[in-house]
Design an enzyme around this catalytic site. Structure first.
Site, PDB file in Angstrom:
ATOM      1  CB  SER A 145      -0.897  -0.002   1.245  1.00 43.09           C
ATOM      2  OG  SER A 145      -1.531   1.249   1.436  1.00 43.09           O
ATOM      3  CE1 TYR A 158      -4.805  -1.736   5.153  1.00 41.64           C
ATOM      4  CE2 TYR A 158      -3.648   0.300   4.644  1.00 41.64           C
ATOM      5  CZ  TYR A 158      -4.273  -0.847   4.226  1.00 41.64           C
ATOM      6  OH  TYR A 158      -4.368  -1.124   2.880  1.00 41.64           O
TER       7      TYR A 158
END
Length: 254
Positions: A145, A158
């Site tokens: 990501s 996250y």
């Protein structure tokens, strides 16, 4: 030159692929000739995705197992290799998000993020790599990501998991490249997916994102297919341990 991106005769397992990015990547690889294996925990969702792909003329199979459990991952991969065939390409896509101020972040959600976003990459990657090592070839693509590189309030855990995915990708390369495997990562920016739907529907956030991203917009999941096909095929035969950011340029503006 088209042979560099031709996946005919190759078999790909994509985890968490009944919807969103995972499904888009599965269909994209199938469009380039790959036989695809759709993974998830929900029988109906997986079977619906497989049926849709088969109706489009692609070769797709279901593989229903929980990638967050080591025994399930080992057994699921073994069942695929025995019942369908050798896995040539693995895309570790399964992931989740939970948003909360860090000082209030629930411990159970922390544990869930760890098992879903990073342990699954290790479990499935290890199980698949054993067969690839014996065959002296294989492609593993981990979905990282922009949060492997950036941070934003409310998603620190996250961010930690996606940073770990980036470094685990490097570690897999360090251990397995000598056996003929290529292990790389794709780091998507902000894409319109079910995982991000709350942000897509938030005018304030969308406005911020469009100003923050040089491309000036959200990404569409289809725009990840090219990167996945490239890293799955012969064109990337000497690329290893790399994280490819597909983010509209957002990581250029740190």
């Amino acid at each position: 030159m088209t042979k560099l991106f031709d996946l005919t005769g190759r078999r790909a397992l994509i985890t968490g692929s009944s919807q969103g990015i995972g499904y888009a990547l599965a269909e994209g690889l199938a469009q380039h000739g790959a036989e695809v294996i759709i993974n998830g925990r929900t029988v109906e969702a997986v079977e619906r995705a497989v049926e849709t792909l088969n109706m489009k003329g692609f070769s797709a199979h279901p593989a229903i197992f929980d990638v967050t459990k080591k025994d399930a991952a080992d057994q699921g991969v073994a069942a695929i290799e025995k019942g369908i065939g050798a896995i040539d390409i693995l895309i570790n896509n399964a992931g989740m998000q939970f948003r909360s101020p860090l000082e209030e972040f629930p411990a159970d959600k922390w544990e869930l993020l760890l098992t879903t976003n990073i342990s699954s990459v290790f479990y499935v990657g290890q199980a698949v790599a054993k067969g690839m090592i014996c065959r002296k070839e294989g492609k593993i693509i981990n979905i990282a990501s922009v949060q492997s590189e950036l941070a934003r309030p409310g998603i620190a855990p996250y961010t930690a998991t996606k940073g770990a995915v980036r470094n685990l990708t490097r570690g897999m390369c360090a251990d397995w490249a000598k056996y003929g495997l290529q292990i790389n990562a794709i780091a998507p920016g902000y894409f319109k997916t079910p995982l991000n739907q709350a942000l897509v529907d938030n005018p304030e956030f969308s406005s911020w994102l469009e100003k923050r991203t040089p491309a000036g917009r959200w990404g569409n999941v289809e725009e990840l297919i090219g990167a996945a096909v490239f890293l799955s095929g012969r064109a990337s035969s000497f690329i290893n341990g790399h994280t490819l950011y597909v983010d509209g340029g957002i990581t250029t503006c740190l």
